[in-house]
Design a protein around this motif. Structure first.
Motif, mmCIF file in Angstrom:
data_model
loop_
_atom_site.group_PDB
_atom_site.id
_atom_site.type_symbol
_atom_site.label_atom_id
_atom_site.label_comp_id
_atom_site.label_asym_id
_atom_site.label_seq_id
_atom_site.Cartn_x
_atom_site.Cartn_y
_atom_site.Cartn_z
ATOM 1 N N ARG A 282 -6.555 -18.670 -23.916
ATOM 2 C CA ARG A 282 -5.412 -18.596 -22.998
ATOM 3 C C ARG A 282 -4.128 -18.808 -23.792
ATOM 4 N NH1 ARG A 282 -5.704 -20.831 -16.992
ATOM 5 N NH2 ARG A 282 -6.909 -18.878 -17.005
ATOM 6 N N ARG A 285 0.720 -16.819 -20.101
ATOM 7 C CA ARG A 285 0.209 -16.173 -18.890
ATOM 8 C C ARG A 285 -0.896 -15.170 -19.198
ATOM 9 N NH1 ARG A 285 5.824 -16.275 -17.329
ATOM 10 N NH2 ARG A 285 6.141 -14.185 -18.190
ATOM 11 N N THR A 335 -4.836 -18.509 -9.582
ATOM 12 C CA THR A 335 -4.002 -17.347 -9.828
ATOM 13 C C THR A 335 -4.890 -16.144 -10.161
ATOM 14 O OG1 THR A 335 -3.753 -17.952 -12.152
ATOM 15 C CG2 THR A 335 -2.064 -18.759 -10.619
ATOM 16 N N LEU A 359 -3.834 -11.120 -17.110
ATOM 17 C CA LEU A 359 -2.555 -11.840 -17.134
ATOM 18 C C LEU A 359 -2.104 -12.160 -15.723
ATOM 19 C CD1 LEU A 359 0.562 -9.610 -17.391
ATOM 20 C CD2 LEU A 359 -1.687 -8.536 -17.431
ATOM 21 N N ASP A 360 -1.253 -13.146 -15.613
ATOM 22 C CA ASP A 360 -0.556 -13.466 -14.361
ATOM 23 C C ASP A 360 0.882 -12.982 -14.500
ATOM 24 O OD1 ASP A 360 -2.681 -14.724 -13.086
ATOM 25 O OD2 ASP A 360 -2.217 -16.672 -13.966
ATOM 26 N N HIS A 361 1.211 -11.863 -13.882
ATOM 27 C CA HIS A 361 2.614 -11.437 -13.875
ATOM 28 C C HIS A 361 3.276 -11.926 -12.597
ATOM 29 C CE1 HIS A 361 1.648 -8.250 -11.014
ATOM 30 N NE2 HIS A 361 0.680 -7.823 -11.829
ATOM 31 N N ARG A 362 4.591 -11.889 -12.561
ATOM 32 C CA ARG A 362 5.343 -12.542 -11.486
ATOM 33 C C ARG A 362 5.779 -11.563 -10.397
ATOM 34 N NH1 ARG A 362 9.707 -15.435 -15.080
ATOM 35 N NH2 ARG A 362 9.349 -13.497 -16.236
ATOM 36 N N ASP A 375 6.984 -8.751 -17.614
ATOM 37 C CA ASP A 375 5.853 -9.625 -17.964
ATOM 38 C C ASP A 375 4.728 -8.819 -18.595
ATOM 39 O OD1 ASP A 375 7.237 -11.761 -16.907
ATOM 40 O OD2 ASP A 375 6.140 -11.774 -15.003
#
Length: 522
Positions: A282, A285, A335, A359-362, A375
């Motif tokens: 990790r 993000r 998430t 990935l965690d994008h916003r 992101d």
């Protein structure tokens, strides 16, 4: 007897409700189609200081003089803003609020978000004040009404009347924030969803299932829903059905959305394949799933003459970046990168010798696509810079509403992008997604994708409002001879990897992964 107060959206007046009002009166109800200050035949009464508060007071005066045991306020599009403002001040008089293909604005929100033209929104945001000369927003011309909402169901004559009778909208009605005390939140509500405009009960249920706290209010038993198979102006396209639904809504009928507290949400159910665990790293993000046989020392760190003698297993690996959809509220846990579906894909790809990336994008709101795109670009840069990754062999795989983020990459594919994949994607903004920039239209961007391989997984039981965007994309791809492979999932649902544990679904995932990796290894 119930009194229905019918409030129109921007650029229109009470005339738009006339057919619905006639049907309601024929059934013995009272009906009041409202023309707000500065709209319709009252367009000459407005001035630079006409704002949302003006329209709220228009409704308050009408509510105070209506003689009926029950008052139902109906707001269409912009009309829901003054409806909520008035109901908040007269909650004791209101039996129900009906959102007629309208959103759920909260305290402090501006109706400006409904304007589809970003340039107009920016200009209004920077207005100096009510004294400016350009205090009225002209209505759209005939050919641009579809940007304000789907015109499905309207005959050419009705659409021409809609455009011809439209009037300028006072700017202050869109820029003044809605002020609510909270009293309106206790009132019963009904949402009338127009499926051709991108709304459906299934979509509402899916949003609730994601755990987004903004939508938990929709599970209140006092909240009901109806669907209409039409576009954004149902009072013009199907007035009989609208009148019938309003009477039923006033009686408390309609579909209730389940809170899903006793059932695991679809996106948190197990992945359809039993995939062994893989080493995961990790970084911010971004998560990287690494193949088990990835050595510590790779060809990139060796002289060229030695690197040439190494096997494929000793070289940096291609990577597949999986891109989730949304909007996903920032407080939702877990998430997306920890959802079983994305974990499963990351592990599955790593098991086949490539680096899987999640990935965690916003993308927290429809207005956040540009930020989510940034992101994603940052995540791709991070992955390509990793010495274990062959930066010249990368695929991007988009899911659901994340599909809109593929537009940038399709419009101008970089040489290292070997494949774009998409599963049950949304490939054009839905008609009611006014905040999404026109840049995010894969159905247009594919025309400049050249021979970039595209692997599209399509589910048979897709929601109609999404399926339309896929067909639009495929039609454009055919016109420009794009390299598109379509993988169909018989009887598959949106998000099928954790919903449909069938042999057909497993075969579709395996087929898509093999195809993507095949393009990466050419």
């Amino acid at each position: 007897m119930t009194a229905f107060i019918l409030v129109a959206g921007a650029h229109t007046g009470g005339w738009i409700w006339q057919a619905v009002a006639d049907r309601l009166r024929e059934s013995g109800e009272q009906a009041y189609p409202v023309t707000l200050t500065g709209t319709g035949e009252r367009r000459h009464e407005a001035g630079p200081d006409t704002d949302l508060e003006t329209h709220i007071h228009d409704l308050l005066r009408l509510i105070d003089r209506v003689d009926a045991a029950e008052v139902v306020l109906v707001g269409h599009c912009y009309g829901i803003y003054p409806v909520l403002g008035a109901a908040d001040r007269r909650p004791e008089r209101i039996a129900r609020i009906v959102h007629m293909d309208a959103g759920m604005p909260q305290h402090g929100d501006q109706a400006l978000t409904l304007v589809p033209d970003q340039a107009v929104r920016d200009r209004l945001l920077h207005r100096a004040g009510p004294g400016e000369a350009d205090w009225r927003i002209p209505p759209p011309p005939l050919e641009e009404w579809q940007r304000w909402g789907s015109v499905a169901g309207l005959t050419p004559a009705v659409l021409a009347r809609l455009a011809g009778d439209a009037v300028p909208q006072p700017a202050g009605t869109l820029t003044q924030p809605l002020r609510l005390s909270g009293a309106v939140s206790e009132l019963p509500k009904t949402g009338v969803l127009c499926t051709a405009n991108g709304s459906s009960i299934a979509m509402v249920q899916a949003l609730v299932g994601l755990g987004d706290p903004r939508f938990q209010v929709l599970t209140d038993p006092r909240v009901s829903f109806f669907e209409l198979d039409t576009g954004h102006w149902p009072m013009l396209s199907c007035p009989d059905e609208v009148a019938e639904i309003l009477v039923r809504a006033a009686a408390g009928e309609g579909h209730r959305v389940a809170a899903t507290v006793d059932e695991q949400p679809a996106h948190l159910r197990p992945f359809l394949m039993d995939v062994p665990e893989r080493h995961r790293e990790r970084v911010g993000r971004v998560d990287l799933y690494l193949p088990d046989d990835l050595p510590d020392h790779l060809a990139d760190h060796l002289p060229d003459d030695l690197a040439d003698d190494l096997t494929e297993a000793d070289r940096p690996r291609p990577a597949v970046v999986f891109v989730h959809g949304g909007p996903i509220h920032p407080d939702v846990r877990p998430t997306p990168r920890d959802w079983p579906g994305f974990v499963g894909y990351g592990r599955y790809v790593a098991g086949r010798g490539a680096v899987g990336v999640t990935l965690d994008h916003r993308l927290h709101d429809l207005a956040d696509y540009a930020r989510a795109a940034e992101d994603l670009a940052e995540a791709v840069d991070l992955v390509r810079a990793d010495p274990r990754v062959d930066g010249d062999r990368v695929a991007l795989w988009f899911f659901s509403s994340g599909g809109l983020l593929s537009a940038d990459w399709l419009a101008a594919p970089p040489p290292w992008l070997r494949c774009v994949a998409a599963s049950y994607p949304i490939l054009a903004p839905l008609p009611n997604w006014g905040l999404v920039d026109s840049r995010f239209r894969p159905a247009d961007a594919v025309r400049t994708a050249g021979r970039l391989p595209i692997v599209l997984t399509r589910v048979e039981l897709e929601r109609a409002e999404i399926a339309v965007t896929v067909e639009e994309f495929l039609a454009a791809a055919k016109e420009c001879d794009a390299d598109v492979e379509v993988i169909d999932v018989p009887l598959g649902h949106h998000g099928f990897e954790t919903v449909d544990h069938t042999e057909q679904a497993r075969h579709a995932v395996d087929h898509a992964v093999r195809s993507v990796l095949g393009h990466l290894r050419r």
